[in-house]
Structure formats: C-alpha cells, structure tokens
Motif scaffolding. Structure first.
Motif, PDB file in Angstrom:
ATOM      1  N   SER A 521      51.932  38.096  28.951  1.00 37.08           N
ATOM      2  CA  SER A 521      51.676  37.452  30.269  1.00 37.08           C
ATOM      3  C   SER A 521      52.684  38.098  31.198  1.00 37.08           C
ATOM      4  O   SER A 521      54.033  38.252  30.539  1.00 37.08           O
ATOM      5  CB  SER A 521      51.813  35.998  30.225  1.00 37.08           C
ATOM      6  OG  SER A 521      50.892  35.403  29.603  1.00 37.08           O
ATOM      7  N   LEU A 522      52.473  38.787  32.237  1.00 32.50           N
ATOM      8  CA  LEU A 522      53.212  39.359  33.284  1.00 32.50           C
ATOM      9  C   LEU A 522      52.934  38.917  34.601  1.00 32.50           C
ATOM     10  O   LEU A 522      51.614  39.035  35.033  1.00 32.50           O
ATOM     11  CB  LEU A 522      53.415  40.728  33.290  1.00 32.50           C
ATOM     12  CG  LEU A 522      53.990  41.596  34.282  1.00 32.50           C
ATOM     13  CD1 LEU A 522      55.387  41.252  34.110  1.00 32.50           C
ATOM     14  CD2 LEU A 522      53.766  43.029  34.087  1.00 32.50           C
ATOM     15  N   LEU A 523      53.583  37.843  35.116  1.00 29.81           N
ATOM     16  CA  LEU A 523      53.368  37.028  36.266  1.00 29.81           C
ATOM     17  C   LEU A 523      54.168  37.697  37.385  1.00 29.81           C
ATOM     18  O   LEU A 523      55.511  37.569  37.375  1.00 29.81           O
ATOM     19  CB  LEU A 523      53.451  35.549  36.299  1.00 29.81           C
ATOM     20  CG  LEU A 523      52.971  34.870  35.042  1.00 29.81           C
ATOM     21  CD1 LEU A 523      52.898  33.669  34.951  1.00 29.81           C
ATOM     22  CD2 LEU A 523      51.537  35.288  35.072  1.00 29.81           C
ATOM     23  N   LEU A 524      53.752  38.219  38.639  1.00 33.48           N
ATOM     24  CA  LEU A 524      54.352  38.781  39.654  1.00 33.48           C
ATOM     25  C   LEU A 524      53.904  38.175  41.090  1.00 33.48           C
ATOM     26  O   LEU A 524      54.109  39.004  41.978  1.00 33.48           O
ATOM     27  CB  LEU A 524      54.381  40.249  39.580  1.00 33.48           C
ATOM     28  CG  LEU A 524      54.984  40.983  38.251  1.00 33.48           C
ATOM     29  CD1 LEU A 524      54.490  42.229  38.095  1.00 33.48           C
ATOM     30  CD2 LEU A 524      56.683  40.855  38.405  1.00 33.48           C
ATOM     31  N   SER A 525      53.166  37.370  41.008  1.00 32.42           N
ATOM     32  CA  SER A 525      52.612  36.563  42.185  1.00 32.42           C
ATOM     33  C   SER A 525      53.680  36.423  43.256  1.00 32.42           C
ATOM     34  O   SER A 525      54.570  35.839  43.060  1.00 32.42           O
ATOM     35  CB  SER A 525      51.536  35.418  41.989  1.00 32.42           C
ATOM     36  OG  SER A 525      52.447  34.357  41.546  1.00 32.42           O
ATOM     37  N   LEU A 547      49.192  39.688  39.900  1.00 30.97           N
ATOM     38  CA  LEU A 547      50.001  40.660  41.103  1.00 30.97           C
ATOM     39  C   LEU A 547      49.405  40.252  42.578  1.00 30.97           C
ATOM     40  O   LEU A 547      49.653  40.986  43.507  1.00 30.97           O
ATOM     41  CB  LEU A 547      49.244  41.966  40.838  1.00 30.97           C
ATOM     42  CG  LEU A 547      49.623  42.756  39.719  1.00 30.97           C
ATOM     43  CD1 LEU A 547      49.081  44.095  39.690  1.00 30.97           C
ATOM     44  CD2 LEU A 547      51.287  43.154  39.596  1.00 30.97           C
ATOM     45  N   GLU A 548      48.930  38.894  42.428  1.00 32.01           N
ATOM     46  CA  GLU A 548      48.604  38.399  43.826  1.00 32.01           C
ATOM     47  C   GLU A 548      49.827  38.299  44.839  1.00 32.01           C
ATOM     48  O   GLU A 548      50.960  37.971  44.544  1.00 32.01           O
ATOM     49  CB  GLU A 548      48.139  37.029  43.849  1.00 32.01           C
ATOM     50  CG  GLU A 548      47.808  36.167  44.980  1.00 32.01           C
ATOM     51  CD  GLU A 548      47.114  34.939  44.712  1.00 32.01           C
ATOM     52  OE1 GLU A 548      46.648  34.263  45.557  1.00 32.01           O
ATOM     53  OE2 GLU A 548      47.324  34.332  43.587  1.00 32.01           O
ATOM     54  N   LYS A 549      49.529  38.815  46.094  1.00 32.19           N
ATOM     55  CA  LYS A 549      50.243  38.918  47.135  1.00 32.19           C
ATOM     56  C   LYS A 549      51.346  39.692  47.020  1.00 32.19           C
ATOM     57  O   LYS A 549      52.635  39.350  47.422  1.00 32.19           O
ATOM     58  CB  LYS A 549      50.811  37.532  47.723  1.00 32.19           C
ATOM     59  CG  LYS A 549      49.906  36.585  48.088  1.00 32.19           C
ATOM     60  CD  LYS A 549      50.337  35.085  48.713  1.00 32.19           C
ATOM     61  CE  LYS A 549      49.213  34.208  49.188  1.00 32.19           C
ATOM     62  NZ  LYS A 549      49.722  33.012  49.377  1.00 32.19           N
ATOM     63  N   THR A 550      51.428  40.993  46.221  1.00 33.24           N
ATOM     64  CA  THR A 550      52.207  42.160  46.457  1.00 33.24           C
ATOM     65  C   THR A 550      51.783  43.156  47.238  1.00 33.24           C
ATOM     66  O   THR A 550      50.934  43.086  47.996  1.00 33.24           O
ATOM     67  CB  THR A 550      52.400  42.496  44.666  1.00 33.24           C
ATOM     68  OG1 THR A 550      51.050  43.035  44.478  1.00 33.24           O
ATOM     69  CG2 THR A 550      52.643  41.673  43.878  1.00 33.24           C
TER      70      THR A 550
END
Length: 913
Positions: A521-525, A547-550
């Motif tokens: 899991s990689l979370l970058l929101s 990657l939401e809102k990047t």
C-alpha cells in the motif's frame, strides 16, 4: 479609473479567499455530518448564510462597477472597500469556528445513573447561574466525566444559551504555545506570534463557554494565557480532570463524579448482562454481586465485565471469572482475551490513531484490509462485510465506543493505555503528539513492527536518519509538514508493506521507494505539491495506490507491472493529461477504480472483470449521459457501485438502491436518469422551473424518493403529467425561494402521490397553499404518514377547498371530511401567516395520528381534527393512537378544538415548550 481597478482587484482577492474558506468549512461540515451524525451548530449556519449574502452583494457591486455605474472614488470606497473588509472579517471568523456539528455522545451512555444525572444537572445549573465562573469536574478515569460534560454541551447548544462554545481536549504533552494560539484564534483575538506575554493575555468576548477536557496537573490558565473568568464577564470555563488538586489549584467550583454506589453498580451490571440470567439460575446472583464489588464502582469496568459475561449460564464459569478478578486480573485485558486472534490484531491497530481520534468505520476497515488482517476473499465487499463483523464484536466487548451516529468509533483513554501496554515493544506510537521533529526512538527501536507519527508538525527528516528495524511493516507519516524525504530514509525498510505519506507538502519522492519490493500500500492522497514519482516497476506486490489530489502530470513509470493492484485512485489530479492506452486493461486485479472519465475509455474499463466500484468526474451532462448509458447497459454483471462526480454533476448508482444526485447544473441536455433509478436528488440547478425538465424522468419507473434543494428557478415540482409519480414514496423540498405550488397542471392528476408516505417542505417562502382540492390531489394521499412544514413565510392554508356555489337559503352544507388514514405525524413549524389548516367547514379524519407539533404559528386558531373522545363519570378520555402534542404555552391556550372537551382530554399528552 486605476484606483477603481485596484479596489475591485482587492475585492476579488478577498472574495476568492472567502470562497475557499467557505468551501473548506462546507467540506468539513459534510464530512463530520456524514461520519458523526448530529446537526450543524447554529454558529456555522449563521456564518455560512452571512458569507453567501456578502458574496452575492460583492458580485452585484462588481458587476455595477464593470458597467461604469460608479463614477466617483467615494462611492467605490463606500461599497467595494467596505465589502472587501467584510469578506476579510468573515474569512477570519471562519478560522475561529471550532465546533461544526453537535456531536453525539458515546454509546456506552450512563445517563440513567442517578449520581451522573445529579452531576450533569449541577454543572448545567452552575453555567446558567450568575455566581460561578469556573467549574472543575473531577473523578477517576473511566467514571464518565467527558460523557457527562458532553451531554451538558449538547443541551446548551440546542438551547442557544452561549454565543460561542468551544471544546478543547488538553493533554500533558500539549504544546502550550500552540494551544494558546488555538484558543486565541478561536476566541477571534488577532494575536501575533511576536507579541509579548502581557499583550497575549487576551480577554475572551462576552457569552463564551470554554470546555477544557482531560486537563493534567501541569496545566495552568496563566501559561496558555486564558484570563481567569468571573461570572460577571459573560465567559465561563468547565474543565475535566482525574485529579482533585487540579480543580483546587485553579479555584474551580468542584463537581465530583463519584464512583457508583453498590445499588447503582449492580443495576448497571444487570442492564448489560441481562436480567434473564437470574431467572434461569438464581445461584448466580451472589457471584454476580461479588464481581460487581470487585469492579470498584467504575462504570467502564462494570460494563466491560457485564458484556463479557452476557449469555454465560454456567455457574462454574462465573466462579472462574470471579476468581480471576480477585487475583487482580485486568478487567479490560480479560475482555481483550475473549476476542479471537484476528479480532485482537484489528483492535490493537486502532491504537495507531491519535488519542481521542474519531475513527471512521470505513477507514479502519479499509486499513485492516490493506494490512492483511482480514482473510482474502473473492471480492472487496465480502472483506468489508467481514471487517464490519469484527468491528461489531470489538464494540460489543466495550473495548471501543460507538457513537449515536453510525460511522464513528472511539477508544477510551483507559482502553488505549491498556492497548499500548500490550504492543509496547512492537509498535511505536507518537500520533497527534504535536512533534516538530522525528523522535530518536525511530532509529533505536530495532524490533518495532509498526510506527505511527501521523498528525504531527514534522517538517524535515535528518539526512542520515533511517529506521534500522528489519521487522518494520507499517509507517504512518500522514498529516505532517514534510516537503522532502532523504534518499537514505527507506534504505533499511526491506520489510515495509504499508506506507502512508498522505497530507504532506512533498514535492518529490526519493528513488529508494522503488526498492520497497514488499510494499502493498502506497498512500499519497492530498500531497498537493507532488509532481514527480519514481518508477513503480519493482513494486509487483502493490495492491493499493492512492494519488488523489496530487500534481503529477503523467502516470508513474512501471504502472503496467502492478498486476496485483486492486485499488487505484487518480481522482482530482488536474495536471494529469492522459492515461496510456492499454494500461487499465492490464490491471486485471482492480476492484476499486477512481478516475477522471476523460482520461479513461469505457471499453477499457469494461475489460476489468473484477471491478466493483467505479468513481469518476464529468464536465457536463452530455459527457455524463453517454458514459452512464454505456456503463449501465454493459456492466450489470461486474460493476456494483458507481460514484460519478463532477463540477456540475454528482451522480451515484448503488447496486441495492440506485441513487442519483445532480448538483449545480444549469443546462438542460441529454438523458440523465437511468431507467431504474430509485432515489433522485437535485441541488442548485437554478434554471429548472419544474422536474419535468429533467430528462429521463418519464422512464424512471422505479423512482421512490425525491429531494430538491436550493433550485432558485423552481416554481412547481411538476408542471405536466408524469405517471411515474404514482410510485413516489418520499418528497423532500428545501430552500426553494420561488416555489408556488406542488403541481401546476390544469387537469386532475391521476393517482399522483398515491404512494407518498413522507412530505417535507422547508424554507419555501412563496408557497401559500399546500394542497388544493381543484387538482383532486387529496383523494390520492391515502398513504401519507409524515408531513413536516417548516419556515414557509407565506404559507396561509394547508388544504384549500374549491369555491362552492352559494348555499340555498335555510340549507346548511355538511362539513367536508379530509381523510388521511395512515398519517402518523403532522408538524407545523415557524409559519407566521398560517391562518387555517383547512376551511371552517372542513375536518381532518386522521385515525393513525400519533404526534402533533405546532410551533410559532401565531395566526392559527383552530385544529380541525375529528377526535374520538369519551367520558367516564367526571373524567374525559381521548382514545389512542395520539400520544404526543408539542406546543408553546400561549399557543396551547389560544388554539381552539372542535370538540368542547378536547383540551381536557388531550392535556395529559401535551408537552409545553
């Protein structure tokens, strides 16, 4: 003219900032209402309404300036400059709004306990009195202090006694300077960081209630610069603490929440364990009383033990449990031991959140899935169901607290302390501790498996720092201030599986992330500065990527290698221009996909045979309708849940209940509603004059619920025939400023509203008549169960009869009966012009009516209910089902009833407010 342009530019800047603040608060409000339940506070309602009024005025003035209507600088100064100042002031006030909703108290509620009720009433009376300015509520941990004060807080919010109410949870590790700033900002004091301590001792404004929860022995009002209140200043403080000396040191009026008496403790235990146990085997009673005694009058312990023993009928097991308690076994630990091993693991992972964190149920279950705590199943929905079952068993054990809202759980301080003691060497938890830098423990903890540093103020990582634990599988760094991460930071994290860097201002990621081969899991929101991503080609085990809102401009390299990916979120990425053709079909494991539809191709999405959830954004209705038609026709066997969201349209389709909402859409166009939509909502579509302008409505044969809000152009709900309305069960109409009538069709509607059970009419200021007999509506309203009319300023009559021919001399017409056989609740609220419910010759036959509420209807003088009243000697009785009447005192006295003995018969049912 140059000066005018300067003022207008300042106006637009102020407007932009205010709109951004308004959007933030509305988003936070909706999120809290969604998860927490309750209602929005009066403060936030007034603020939002004022903001909208000022923005409307700003736009009007700006338009007039652009047309050259202002010819002097003086006029500009009086209008443009003043409005700019008003908007800046409102923007600042928005920052100080502390409470957006009235929170629900935890479900382990102890309001029926006499001692708690007494303490609650004592606090309430002190706050409304004039002699006490500061109240200290103290008692041991787990006794229910916070719950008691929360009930008082909610009651005061509803009654609107204080202009501003602020709730702050304090802990010994708090950064006092930050706490001071938070309180000062909340109290709307304009303090600067470089001001002296003397200046910083700001005075709260009048009519403020400040609640400081969980105050430790090192806390002082002086240190955080809160002036000591007095009753005559209009500012009061309530604090809760475990230690009496804190209350005494601060000079508070003491309110002790005492341990339960033996009788209270026993009754609480019985209420949780079930009284049927005693009737089944009376020999258990003495053991039960001994167990209650061992709990020492502490409600949390009593409830926990009772729940653990619920359903246990074997006296031997009761004896064993009693022996364990007498040996000094921790009550909470016993409850923890009763969970299954997977349930224990799930419970312990809740401790990774900060203290007093309101954990969304869906979020924690998603986390359990990604952590591999739930057994893998064919579908994500099956795993979620299993997660909900685990969560419910943990709630049933009293190790987590539910709330009256459905979607939030919390962990009591004492339970959290117990959980931390169980994972002391395996987990490193410094979440929500207001840290400004990484703790040295990070490198020293050689055997740590989970690290949580979420929701701090960490802005940088030392260049050479890298946790050395070879067992580290989870790292939570979300909600910090990191702008970059050193290349060496991940160099020893070979076992890392779960990495959350969400809500950080990171600009780029180190290439070393590419070597985390075990990452799932990689979370970058909401990393809104993130523009570049390293290659993901080696992360072949990755299952979740957010990657939401990047600000990435292209999908990361190597994404085609992520064949195990089951969750992908690429929403709200404004700089992403395209997704390479063939990429999505390569991700055959996808179960959840969130993406902008213009970046995708419907035919490629249809190749994803495991897809369960699809989320997308649309620019216009035409784009939406094409996409929805294609997906809905082609995807019944695969996609169960759509969320299609856009600037103009929010469109939701559920597998069980199809639900569609259209927002901010002012263009009529192609087909919108699928044929099998069951729930339909429309908001802020100002060009729509009636629902007949919505394409696809005629084909919506399964429509059951309809909600319309803030559509300024709507004059009638329906203006022409729509046979589908025979199936409509719920109609909710809110804030429709130009609504005149429900239906505006010259001929009678056949069976219209014949299935309607619920009708809400709220803040529709122009409508004067609800039902007119001219359209023959009333004869079809046989299924109505609930009618609520609130805040309709010009409403004059509920039922309007047709004008009859003049009566022949000497012949009296019979009373007209309006029959509502299933009506259970009628509420008439804040209707200043309401003169009658029906004509003087009309009566309402409502044999199922249970609840009648009339509130602030000053011109209403008659209730035309046909009542069933009987006499028994000198007493007068009203027959069921009417159970509850709610009115103001003067309205009850002034309103007349057709039956002369009605008031005597109904008086026992009346709640005078």
């Amino acid at each position: 003219m140059e000066a005018v342009n300067k003022y207008v530019e300042e106006l637009r800047v102020a407007e932009k900032e205010l709109l951004a603040r308004k959007a933030d608060i509305e988003a936070q409000l909706q999120e809290q209402l969604r998860y927490v339940g309750g209602r929005s506070t009066r403060e936030v309602e007034v603020w939002l309404r004022t903001v909208q009024e000022v923005i409307n005025e700003a736009q009007r003035v700006a338009n007039e300036v652009s047309k050259g209507k202002y010819v002097s600088l003086l006029n500009v100064g009086k209008n443009v400059v003043q409005i700019s100042r008003d908007m800046k002031k409102l923007c600042a006030q928005g920052s100080s709004i502390w409470s957006l909703v009235v929170h629900d108290a935890p479900s382990t509620d102890l309001t029926d306990i006499v001692s708690h009720s007494r303490a609650r009433d004592e606090i309430y009376n002190y706050l409304l009195g004039q002699k006490v300015g500061m109240i200290g509520v103290w008692g041991v941990g787990g006794i229910g202090k916070t719950t008691i004060v929360r009930h008082v807080y909610n009651k005061l919010l509803k009654e609107d006694h204080f202009r501003k109410m602020i709730w702050i949870t304090v802990s010994e590790s708090s950064d006092f300077h930050k706490l001071q700033n938070d309180i000062a900002d909340t109290l709307s004091n304009d303090l600067l960081d470089d001001e002296s301590t003397t200046v910083r001792a700001a005075k709260p404004k009048e009519d403020i209630l400040l609640i400081l929860d969980d105050v430790g022995p090192n806390f002082s009002l002086e240190e955080v610069r809160i002036p000591e209140p007095s009753a005559n200043k209009g500012c009061k403080i309530v604090l809760t603490t475990r230690e009496r000396k804190v209350v005494q040191k601060m000079g508070c009026k003491e309110v002790q929440v005492a341990l339960l008496s033996d009788d209270e403790a026993y009754q609480l235990f019985l209420s949780k364990v079930g009284e049927d146990l005693l009737s089944a085997d009376p020999t258990i009673q003495p053991i039960m009383k001994e167990m209650v005694k061992e709990c020492g009058g502490l409600p949390l312990a009593i409830v926990t033990v009772a729940i653990a023993m619920n359903g246990v009928h074997d006296p031997h097991r009761w004896n064993d449990a009693l022996i364990e308690l007498k040996r000094g076994s921790d009550v909470l630990k016993t409850s923890y031991d009763n969970l299954s091993i997977p349930e224990r693991d799930c419970f312990l992972h809740c401790v990774l959140y900060p203290k007093d964190y309101r954990i969304p149920k869906d979020e924690i279950i998603e986390y359990w899935i990604e952590e591999g705590l739930l057994a893998e199943m064919k579908s994500r929905e099956e795993m979620k169901s299993e997660g909900h079952a685990y969560l419910q068993r943990i709630l049933d054990s009293s190790l987590l607290l539910g709330t009256n809202g459905k979607n939030i759980v919390m962990m009591h301080d004492i339970v959290r302390d117990m959980a931390l003691s169980l994972i002391e060497k395996r987990f490193l938890v410094k979440a929500g501790m207001e840290l400004n830098e990484l703790t040295n423990e990070l490198e020293k903890a050689s055997d740590v498996q989970k690290i949580s540093l979420m929701d701090n103020f960490i802005s940088e990582i030392p260049p050479q720092m890298s946790p050395k634990s070879t067992k580290l599988t989870t790292l939570l760094l979300s909600g910090n201030s990191l702008e970059e991460i050193p290349e060496s930071f991940f160099s020893h994290m070979n076992a890392l599986k779960y990495l959350d860097l969400s809500r950080n201002p990171i600009k780029s990621l180190p290439n070393s992330i590419s070597n985390l081969k075990n990452l799932t899991s990689l979370l970058l929101s909401e990393c809104e500065n993130l523009e570049e991503m390293p290659s993901l080609s080696k992360l072949v085990d990755l299952k979740k990527l957010n990657l939401e809102k990047t600000r990435i401009k292209e999908v990361p390299q190597g994404m085609e290698c992520l064949v195990k990916l089951w969750y992908l979120n690429l929403r709200f990425i404004s700089h992403l221009e395209e997704i390479p053709r063939g990429l999505l079909p390569n991700l055959q494991g996808l179960q959840h996909l969130a993406i902008h539809p213009t970046l995708s191709r419907p035919e490629e999405i249809m190749e994803l045979n495991k897809l369960e959830t699809f989320e997308g954004r649309f620019a216009d209705l035409q784009d939406l309708s094409k996409y929805v038609d294609f997906l809905w026709k082609q995807s019944k066997r695969t996609i169960k849940y759509f969320i299609l969201v856009g600037k103009t349209v929010e469109y939701k389709l559920y597998s069980c209940t199809n639900y569609v909402t259209i927002k901010d859409c002012n263009t009529e166009g192609s087909r919108v509603l699928p044929w099998n939509v069951e729930e339909f909502g429309i908001e802020k579509c100002n060009d729509l004059s009636s629902l007949n302008g919505v394409s696809g409505l005629q084909e919506a044969t399964l429509l059951r619920k309809c909600r319309i809000e803030e559509c300024e152009g709507l004059e009638s709900v329906f203006s022409s025939r729509c046979p589908q309305l025979e199936n409509l069960e719920s109609l909710v109409l809110r804030h429709l400023k130009n609504l005149n009538v429900l239906v505006a069709y010259p001929e009678p509607f056949l069976h219209v509203f014949s299935s309607l059970t619920v009708l809400f009419l709220v803040k529709c200021p122009k409508i004067k008549i609800l039902f007119s007999t001219k359209l023959r509506l009333l004869q079809h309203l046989i299924n109505l169960e609930q009618v609520i009319i609130w805040g309709c300023d010009q409403m004059e009559q509920i039922i309007e009869e047709e004008e009859e021919e003049e009566e022949e001399e000497g012949i009296l017409s019979h009373a007209t009966e309006f029959t509502f056989p299933k009506l259970k609740e009628l509420g008439l609220w804040h209707l200043p012009e309401l003169k009658s419910i029906c004509s003087t010759k009309g009566v309402m036959l409502c044999k199922s009516l249970q609840k009648l509420e009339i509130w602030n209807c000053p011109k209403l003088k008659r209730i035309p209910l046909k009542l069933d009243i009987s006499f028994d000697n000198v007493k007068v009785f009203h027959h069921p089902p009417l159970k509850d009447i709610k009115m103001k005192s003067h309205e009850w006295k002034s309103i007349e009833w057709d039956h002369p003995e009605a008031k005597k018969a109904l008086l026992p049912l009346v709640r005078i407010m």
